[in-house]
Design an enzyme around this catalytic site. Structure first.
Site, PDB file in Angstrom:
ATOM      1  N   ARG A 139       0.820  -1.218   0.000  1.00 38.92           N
ATOM      2  CA  ARG A 139       0.000   0.000   0.000  1.00 38.92           C
ATOM      3  C   ARG A 139       0.854   1.268   0.000  1.00 38.92           C
ATOM      4  O   ARG A 139       0.446   2.297  -0.564  1.00 38.92           O
ATOM      5  CB  ARG A 139      -0.946  -0.021   1.205  1.00 38.92           C
ATOM      6  CG  ARG A 139      -2.039   1.061   1.175  1.00 38.92           C
ATOM      7  CD  ARG A 139      -3.017   0.831   2.318  1.00 38.92           C
ATOM      8  NE  ARG A 139      -4.194   1.681   2.213  1.00 38.92           N
ATOM      9  CZ  ARG A 139      -4.441   2.743   2.987  1.00 38.92           C
ATOM     10  NH1 ARG A 139      -3.569   3.092   3.928  1.00 38.92           N
ATOM     11  NH2 ARG A 139      -5.543   3.450   2.841  1.00 38.92           N
ATOM     12  N   ILE A 165      -7.366   7.575  -0.805  1.00 38.84           N
ATOM     13  CA  ILE A 165      -7.292   6.126  -0.835  1.00 38.84           C
ATOM     14  C   ILE A 165      -8.018   5.650   0.419  1.00 38.84           C
ATOM     15  O   ILE A 165      -7.782   6.154   1.522  1.00 38.84           O
ATOM     16  CB  ILE A 165      -5.819   5.658  -0.876  1.00 38.84           C
ATOM     17  CG1 ILE A 165      -5.730   4.131  -0.928  1.00 38.84           C
ATOM     18  CG2 ILE A 165      -5.017   6.210   0.259  1.00 38.84           C
ATOM     19  CD1 ILE A 165      -4.304   3.631  -1.172  1.00 38.84           C
ATOM     20  N   SER A 166      -8.950   4.740   0.268  1.00 39.17           N
ATOM     21  CA  SER A 166      -9.861   4.382   1.364  1.00 39.17           C
ATOM     22  C   SER A 166      -9.143   3.705   2.526  1.00 39.17           C
ATOM     23  O   SER A 166      -8.063   3.119   2.374  1.00 39.17           O
ATOM     24  CB  SER A 166     -10.966   3.446   0.853  1.00 39.17           C
ATOM     25  OG  SER A 166     -11.785   4.084  -0.083  1.00 39.17           O
ATOM     26  N   GLN A 167      -9.762   3.787   3.682  1.00 36.54           N
ATOM     27  CA  GLN A 167      -9.322   3.063   4.870  1.00 36.54           C
ATOM     28  C   GLN A 167      -9.154   1.580   4.527  1.00 36.54           C
ATOM     29  O   GLN A 167      -9.997   0.988   3.854  1.00 36.54           O
ATOM     30  CB  GLN A 167     -10.399   3.231   5.944  1.00 36.54           C
ATOM     31  CG  GLN A 167     -10.214   2.416   7.198  1.00 36.54           C
ATOM     32  CD  GLN A 167     -11.447   2.485   8.087  1.00 36.54           C
ATOM     33  OE1 GLN A 167     -12.396   3.211   7.796  1.00 36.54           O
ATOM     34  NE2 GLN A 167     -11.438   1.725   9.174  1.00 36.54           N
TER      35      GLN A 167
END
Length: 243
Positions: free
Chosen positions: A65, A91-93
């Site tokens: 990530r 960018i999502s959790q």
């Protein structure tokens, strides 16, 4: 040799630093996966008692990530929180990425559509699970960067397209699963049309800049769908083309 020695020493030091960072990132990533696993076990409404599957957790474990965010910081990348990637996007959790992936029920032979490529992280997760991933991003700088990142990391089963995701990508489908990473008040009809019977669409449904319902739509017949809301979320708005 005396002239080259400082350069050689610098290269060795750089390699050691990179190795140390890789080891740190691996530890941070492993901790993130365990945090996500724990959240999954406690999310009875979204996942039930079974929690997240090992396939999804392994995809999270394998995906770096930190290479999908501007800072490339391990501590930032592997914290369970959204991260800004510029241009008003995030960018999502990690847990939300895992939850949406799990709800999509992606199988190894599936073709998956993602709307909202962003940095490419969600597409990379899906690429570990599916045969083919087609992903659409409306913002050119993000589409270009995601394409470069995914290519450099050898995600050869991912295709990135620049455009308005509302219309889907008919030439790449039909799709076994569709994941939409931006909020809209309705599910776009073209996406339902491009979803195979038996397929699933996962997206946040609701008003922009508000709380939305993470919704799972299942296509049970060519002209019939069922929908259920599984969690409250907050996503960036679904961006449309002005043309």
């Amino acid at each position: 040799m005396k002239i080259l020695l400082p350069l050689v020493l610098s290269m060795v030091a750089g390699a050691r630093e990179a190795t140390a960072q890789d080891a740190e990132c691996a530890r941070e990533r492993a901790d993130m996966v365990e945090t996500v696993r724990a959240y999954g076990r406690s999310d009875a409404r979204g996942l039930g008692r079974q929690g997240l599957s090992e396939r999804v957790l392994e995809a999270m474990r394998q995906t770096k990530r930190h290479l999908f965010i501007p800072e490339r910081s391990c501590s930032i990348a592997y914290a369970d929180m959204p991260v800004s990637i510029g241009h008003g996007q995030t960018i999502s959790q990690p847990y939300i990425v895992a939850l949406m992936t799990e709800l999509a029920e992606v199988a190894p032979d599936h073709v998956v559509l993602e709307i909202g490529t962003g940095s490419g992280y969600q597409a990379a997760i899906l690429a570990h699970l599916a045969r083919k991933v087609c992903t659409i991003e409306i913002l050119a700088p993000l589409a270009e960067l995601a394409t470069k990142t995914l290519r450099n990391l050898a995600y050869d089963n991912v295709s990135v397209r620049l455009g308005d995701g509302f219309a889907g990508w008919p030439e790449c489908g039909p799709f076994d699963a569709i994941v939409v990473t931006a909020a809209l008040g309705e599910v776009p009809p073209p996406l339902i049309e491009q979803l195979k019977v038996g397929g699933r669409l996962v997206m946040p449904v609701g008003a922009a800049y508000s709380i939305q319902q993470l919704t799972v739509v299942e296509k049970t017949a060519p002209d019939k769908t069922t929908a259920r809301a599984v969690a409250l979320v907050r996503f960036v708005p679904f961006t449309r083309s002005k043309n």
